[in-house]
Scaffold this active site. Structure first.
Site, PDB file in Angstrom:
ATOM      1  N   GLU A 259      -8.880  34.595 -39.151  1.00  0.00           N
ATOM      2  CA  GLU A 259      -8.340  33.666 -40.159  1.00  0.00           C
ATOM      3  C   GLU A 259      -7.486  32.594 -39.494  1.00  0.00           C
ATOM      4  OE1 GLU A 259      -6.857  36.962 -42.677  1.00  0.00           O
ATOM      5  OE2 GLU A 259      -7.913  35.923 -44.288  1.00  0.00           O
TER       6      GLU A 259
ATOM      7  N   GLU B 166     -11.248  43.825 -43.052  1.00  0.00           N
ATOM      8  CA  GLU B 166     -10.267  44.298 -44.047  1.00  0.00           C
ATOM      9  C   GLU B 166     -10.860  45.241 -45.087  1.00  0.00           C
ATOM     10  OE1 GLU B 166     -10.559  41.303 -42.860  1.00  0.00           O
ATOM     11  OE2 GLU B 166      -8.580  40.482 -42.384  1.00  0.00           O
TER      12      GLU B 166
END
Ligand code: NAI
Length: 698
Positions: A106, A126
Site C-alpha cells: 500500500e 490481510e
C-alpha cells in the site's frame, strides 16, 4: 531509534527503511517516512525521492508487535503516511526487493513510480487475518492492474513475484541488476525528463462489464468463503474502486476494515496467527539454547506412521534409514513411500528426477546396526510397552552417544519408555498425526528427564520439516487425544440418550469441524478407541461405560477399514452412508439401558462436545501439560479440524465468555448418564470465569 534513514545523493533524497527483520511499518518507521518526505520537500536541492528497504523486504506490512496496541493506529497511521507520500510535491520512487506485502505494498502504491526486483514478493495478505487492506490497497491496486486481477490478489492474499507484473502499470521497471543504483538512475531520469507526479488515486479503475463481473464474483467468492466475512467485503471494496470516486471508495474501505476488525472470525484468525508464533517459545528453554546437529534420521517401523514420518525427512533432504522386522514389512513400507512420490509425479507436483532423488535418500534395513550413526531415531512400532521396551533397549545399545531417541507413541508413558535406556535425557516424544506426511501438527512430548537441548533440537527440526510443533507434558493421550477422548465420549453418550449418528455429525460439522465425531471415529478406526476404553475401564471401574460404542466394535465394525462402523461404506469409497443396522443397535442398547430417548437439540450437541474439550483443556493447562491455552488451540486447529474461524476450543470459550461456559456446564450436571463430577468446571476454568479473565491472563 530512528528506523528510517535519510540521505541525499546528488539531487536525489533516499529514505531507507530500516526496521528489521521485514521493515514492519511501526510508529517509528511511519514517523521516519513522513520526516524524510518533509526534509526532501524543504530542501531545494532535492528534486526526487527514493524510498527503499532491504534485500529481504521493502516492507512486510504492519508491525506485528504493535498489533492490538493503540500504537498500531497512532498518527501518522499508515493511511496518513501513504497519503503524505502520494501528495508529495517531489516525485517519490519506490525501489522494491524482497517482501512487499500488505501495508508495504500500500505504501508503494502511494509512490509515484515503482521499480522492483523480479523476485520481489507482492501480496495483500490481510484477508488471511479476516481483514482487508485498510490503507488504500483495495482502491489503488484495481486502478493499476484492473478489477479482475486486483480481486484475485486481495481475495486470495496470495504472493505473486514482481516479474509476473512485467508490462503492467504496477511496476514502471523490473530491475535485474543492483536495485539502489537503478533507483537513483530512475529518479534522475524522472527529474531530467520532467516526468509527471503519477498519482494512482487519479487513475480510473476499469472493467468492461462491472455489474456482471461483480455479481459473478460475489456469488463465487460468497460460496467459497462460507464462514468468513472478509472475502466478500474485499469484493465490495474493489467494486467501490470501480464505481465510485477515490475518496468515496476509501470511505467504503475504511468502514469495511473497521467492521471486519470487530468480527469474531478476524479475532480468531489473528489469534491463530499469533498463537502459531508462540508455540516455539518454551519458558525455561531460551531461544539461544544450543541444538544438536541432525544430518540423518532412523525410523523404526514401516507401517502407517513410520512411512509417513520418513517422507517428512526425505522431503527435507535428510537421509532416512528405515528399519523393519521382516523383509515383507520392509518392502511394504518402501512401496508405500514410493507410491506417495509416484502420486506426486502423476499429479505434476514433482518431477520424476526429484522423486528419484528423494527415494535415493532412503535406506531400507532389517538390522538395528544400521542405526549406529544416525543423529535421531524415531520409533513407530506397535503400541505395546513390551515392544517399545525391546526397541529402546536395543537403541540404547547401538546408537551413538548424543543421538536423540524419539518415540511416536500416542498413549504410552514416555518416562517409562525413557527408563528402558541409560540415557533418558536423550529421549523425547515426537507424536505425529496420520497421515504423517500431510498433517501439520507435531506434539513434542517432553519427558521428565528430556534434556533442554534435545527439546530445542526437536522444535527446530519441526520447522525444517514444516510442522507446527506444540510442547506437551507426559499424560495419557498428551494434549490432543486426551481432550478428544472427552469430546468423543459426549458424542457417544448423546447417541445413547436420543440423538442420531447423522444429527450429531451434522451439528458438529455445521459448527465448522471438518468432520463430525462419529465420522472421525470411523476414519481413525473404532478399535483404537475401544482398546483405550477397555484399558480405562480396568483402571477406573467406576467409569461410565460406552455401551453403544463398545457394541459397535464387538460387531467387528471398526469404521472405514472394515467397511462399517457408525456408517457403512461401499468398497473403495469413503462416503459415509446411513446404516439402518446401526439404528437397530442403537434402539437395542437404549432398551437394555432403560433409556427413554429424548430430543436433543443441536445446541446441546455442540455445547457438550466442545465444552468437554474446553474443560479438559483447562485441566491440562492447570496441570502444566500444556504451556498456554493458545498452544492447545494450535493443537486443535492443526491436528483435529477445529474450525479455524473459531480460533480453537480455548479461544472459542473465551469468545462465548467463560462464565457462560461454566453456566452451561452446570446445567449439564443434571444428566443421569453423566460420570459424577464430569461437568464440574476445572479449577482453572472456574477461577478465570470468576476473575473475568482469559485463560492465558497473567
Ligand atoms: P502399524 O501397525 O501400521 O505399523 C507398525 C510397524 O512396526 C509394522 O510395520 C511392524 O512390522 C513394525 N514393527 C513392529 N515391531 C517392530 C520392531 N521391533 N522393529 C521394527 N519394526 C517393528 O502401526 P502405526 O499405526 O504406524 O503406529 C505405530 C506407532 O505410532 C504406535 O506407537 C502408534 O500408537 C503411533 N501412532 C499411530 C497413529 C495412527 O494414526 N495410526 C497416530 C500417532 C501415533
Amino acid at each position: 531509534m530512528s528506523t528510517a534513514h535519510y540521505d541525499v545523493n546528488g539531487n536525489i533524497a533516499v529514505i531507507r527503511l530500516d526496521n528489521p527483520p521485514v521493515n514492519g511499518l511501526g510508529l517509528e518507521l511511519r514517523r521516519g517516512i513522513v520526516n524524510g518526505i518533509q526534509q526532501a520537500e524543504a530542501d531545494n536541492a532535492v528534486k526526487a525521492v527514493v524510498l527503499i528497504g532491504s534485500d529481504r523486504a521493502f516492507s512486510g506490512g504492519a508491525d506485528i508487535s504493535e498489533f492490538g496496541s493503540p500504537k498500531a493506529f497512532a498518527e501518522p497511521n499508515l493511511n496518513t503516511v501513504v497519503n503524505y507520500v502520494e501528495s508529495s510535491r517531489k516525485p517519490v520512487i519506490a525501489a522494491i526487493s524482497g517482501a512487499c506485502m500488505g501495508g508495504g505494498l500500500e505504501l508503494a502504491l502511494g509512490c509515484h513510480y515503482r521499480i522492483a526486483k523480479p523476485d520481489a514478493q507482492i501480496a495483500l495478505p490481510e484477508v488471511k487475518l479476516g481483514l482487508l487492506p485498510g490503507a488504500g490497497g483495495t482502491q489503488r491496486l484495481p486502478r493499476l492492474i484492473g478489477a479482475e486481477h486486483a480481486v484475485n490478489m486481495i481475495v486470495s492474499g496470495s504472493v505473486v513475484p514482481a516479474k509476473q507484473f512485467k508490462g503492467s502499470p504496477l511496476f514502471d521497471e523490473i530491475i535485474d541488476g543492483e536495485l539502489f543504483d537503478a533507483a537513483v538512475a530512475y529518479a534522475t531520469k524522472v527529474v531530467s525528463e520532467g516526468l509527471p507526479l503519477k498519482k494512482v488515486r487519479d487513475l480510473k479503475a476499469k472493467h468492461p462489464n462491472p455489474e456482471g463481473f461483480f455479481m459473478f464474483t460475489r456469488n463465487t467468492v460468497g460460496a467459497m468463503a462460507k464462514n468468513y466475512p472478509a472475502p466478500l467485503k474485499c469484493v465490495e471494496a474493489v467494486k467501490a474502486a470501480v464505481t465510485m470516486p477515490f475518496d468515496k471508495g476509501m470511505e467504503v474501505e475504511r468502514e469495511a476494515f473497521v467492521n471486519l476488525m470487530q468480527t469474531p472470525e478476524s479475532r480468531a484468525l489473528r489469534h491463530a496467527f499469533f498463537s502459531e508464533r508462540l508455540t516455539s517459545k518454551i519458558a525455561d528453554v531460551p531461544s539461544d539454547t544450543p541444538v544438536r546437529d541432525i544430518q540423518s534420521v532412523g525410523v523404526i517401523g514401516g507401517g502407517t506412521m513410520g512411512t509417513g514420518i520418513s517422507i517428512n525427512f526425505l522431503n527435507a533432504g535428510i537421509p532416512v534409514t528405515l528399519v523393519e522386522m521382516k523383509q515383507e514389512g520392509l518392502d511394504r513400507g518402501v512401496a508405500a513411500i514410493q507410491k506417495v512420490y509416484e502420486g506426486r509425479v502423476k499429479k505434476g507436483r514433482m518431477s520424476e528426477d526429484d522423486a528419484k532423488a528423494k527415494m535415493a535418500l532412503l535406506t531400507p534395513s532389517l538390522t538395528y546396526d544400521d542405526l549406529s550413526n544416525v543423529d535421531l531415531v524415531i520409533e513407530a512400532v506397535f503400541e505395546e510397552m513390551g515392544v517399545k521396551q525391546s526397541v529402546f533397549e536395543k537403541l540404547d545399545e547401538v546408537c551413538k552417544q548424543g543421538a536423540i531417541l524419539a518415540s511416536n507413541t500416542s498413549t504410552l508413558d514416555l518416562d517409562k519408555i525413557a527408563s528402558f535406556t541409560k540415557r533418558p535425557e536423550d529421549v523425547i516424544g515426537l507424536h505425529f498425526f496420520s497421515p504423517a506426511n500431510i498433517m501439520k501438527l507435531l506434539e513434542v512430548v517432553r519427558g521428565e528427564k528430556t534434556a533442554k537441548d534435545v527439546l530445542a533440537t526437536a522444535m527446530k527440526l519441526a520447522k525444517t520439516i514444516k510442522k507446527t510443533a506444540v510442547v506437551s507434558g507426559v499424560c495419557d493421550g498428551f494434549i490432543g487425544n486426551r481432550m478428544i477422548n472427552q469430546y468423543q465420549r459426549e458424542a457417544l453418550l448423546m447417541l445413547e440418550e436420543g440423538a442420531s449418528v447423522q444429527q450429531i455429525d451434522k451439528a458438529i460439522e455445521k459448527f465448522g469441524f471438518a468432520m463430525g465425531p462419529l465420522r472421525m471415529a470411523d476414519l481413525a478406526g473404532g478399535d483404537i478407541g475401544w482398546a483405550i476404553r477397555k484399558r480405562q475401564y480396568q483402571e477406573n471401574p467406576d467409569m461410565v461405560k460406552m455401551v453403544l460404542a463398545d457394541r459397535i466394535c464387538e460387531m467387528g465394525r471398526y469404521g472405514q477399514k472394515t467397511g462399517a462402523g457408525f456408517y457403512r461404506y461401499e468398497p473403495g469409497n469413503r462416503n459415509a452412508l446411513h446404516d439402518p443396522e446401526v439404528d437397530k443397535v442403537v434402539d437395542e442398547v437404549r432398551a437394555e439401558l432403560g433409556i427413554k430417548p429424548r430430543k436433543i437439540s443441536n445446541q446441546e450437541i455442540v455445547e457438550r462436545c466442545v465444552y468437554a474439550l474446553v474443560n479438559e483443556g483447562a485441566q491440562i493447562l492447570d496441570e502444566g501439560i500444556a504451556q498456554r491455552a493458545s498452544d492447545i488451540d494450535m493443537v486443535y486447529l492443526t491436528g483435529y479440524g477445529f474450525p479455524v474461524f473459531r480460533g480453537g476450543p480455548m479461544h472459542y470459550a473465551e469468545e462465548v465468555g467463560l462464565p457462560n461456559v461454566v453456566r452451561a456446564m452446570q446445567a449439564f450436571t443434571e444428566d443421569r448418564h453423566t460420570q459424577p463430577g464430569f461437568w464440574e468446571p476445572a479449577a482453572l476454568l472456574a477461577k478465570r470465569a470468576e476473575e473475568g479473565k482469559g485463560f492465558d491472563a497473567k
